[in-house]
Design an enzyme around this catalytic site. Structure first.
Site, PDB file in Angstrom:
ATOM      1  N   CYS A 132      -2.907   8.191   3.707  1.00  0.00           N
ATOM      2  CA  CYS A 132      -2.876   7.711   2.330  1.00  0.00           C
ATOM      3  C   CYS A 132      -4.257   7.590   1.707  1.00  0.00           C
ATOM      4  CB  CYS A 132      -2.127   6.382   2.253  1.00  0.00           C
ATOM      5  SG  CYS A 132      -2.833   5.074   3.267  1.00  0.00           S
TER       6      CYS A 132
ATOM      7  N   GLU B  84       0.887  -1.162   0.000  1.00  0.00           N
ATOM      8  CA  GLU B  84       0.000   0.000   0.000  1.00  0.00           C
ATOM      9  C   GLU B  84       0.926   1.212   0.000  1.00  0.00           C
ATOM     10  OE1 GLU B  84      -3.325  -0.207   2.853  1.00  0.00           O
ATOM     11  OE2 GLU B  84      -2.545  -2.199   3.302  1.00  0.00           O
TER      12      GLU B  84
END
Length: 167
Positions: free
Chosen positions: A143, A109
Site C-alpha cells: 500500500c 489504512e
C-alpha cells in the site's frame, strides 16, 4: 497498561511482518493491550513476532493472537467490549468495518496514495531508481508503493526514458 478492552489490530496478507509491526509498536508504546488478528493466509509472522515479544519479557496478556477468517474479524469488530479497531486492507472491507463497528474509534489504512515528486534539482539516478523500486517492489502488493509519479516538465522526457530503461 490499558487492558480494560483490547483493541483488535487486523492486518492483511501482503507484507505481513511489517504491517503487524506497524500495529503492535504504537499500541505497546502507548500502553495498550492488543488483540492481533492477522490474515488467515499469513499468520506465522504474527505468531512468531508475538513469541519474540514474550521472549523479551513482554507480559503475555499484552498481545493475544487470534487466527481466523472474515467471521472472526466481523465478531471482533462488532463486540461491544472493543473500544478501537485498527484495520489495514482494502476499501470494501474497511467500509464494512465502519458500518458494523458502532461507537468506537477506527484507524483505517485503506491503501496508500503515495506520490513521487521529481524536481529539477533532484539526484536524477536516485529518483529513477527509487521510483522504479517504489512502483514495482513486492509486485505492487504494497500500500505504500508509488502510485503516481509527478515529474517537473523540464525533466519529463529524460526521466520517462530512464524509467522505461530501468524497469
Amino acid at each position: 497498561m490499558n487492558r480494560s478492552g483490547s483493541s483488535p489490530a487486523i492486518t492483511p496478507y501482503n507484507d505481513p511482518l511489517n504491517l503487524v509491526a506497524h500495529k503492535l509498536g504504537p499500541a505497546i508504546a502507548g500502553g495498550n493491550a492488543v488483540l492481533l488478528k492477522p490474515s488467515e493466509l499469513t499468520p506465522l509472522s504474527a505468531i512468531n513476532s508475538v513469541e519474540a515479544f514474550r521472549e523479551a519479557d513482554l507480559a503475555e496478556e499484552v498481545i493475544t493472537v487470534a487466527v481466523g477468517g472474515a467471521d472472526l474479524g466481523k465478531a471482533l469488530v462488532a463486540a461491544r467490549e472493543v473500544r478501537m479497531v485498527s484495520f489495514t486492507g482494502g476499501f470494501a472491507t474497511g467500509e464494512a468495518i465502519s458500518r458494523s463497528a458502532g461507537l468506537k474509534k477506527l484507524a483505517m489504512e485503506l491503501g496508500g496514495n503515495a506520490p513521487v515528486i521529481v524536481m529539477n534539482d533532484c539526484d536524477f539516478a536516485k529518483a529513477v531508481e527509487g521510483s522504479v523500486s517504489g512502483a514495482f517492489w513486492a509486485a505492487g502488493q504494497n500500500c505504500i508503493g508509488a502510485q503516481r509519479i509527478l515529474v517537473q516538465a523540464a525533466l519529463y522526457e529524460r526521466y520517462r526514458e530512464a524509467f522505461v530503461a530501468v524497469s
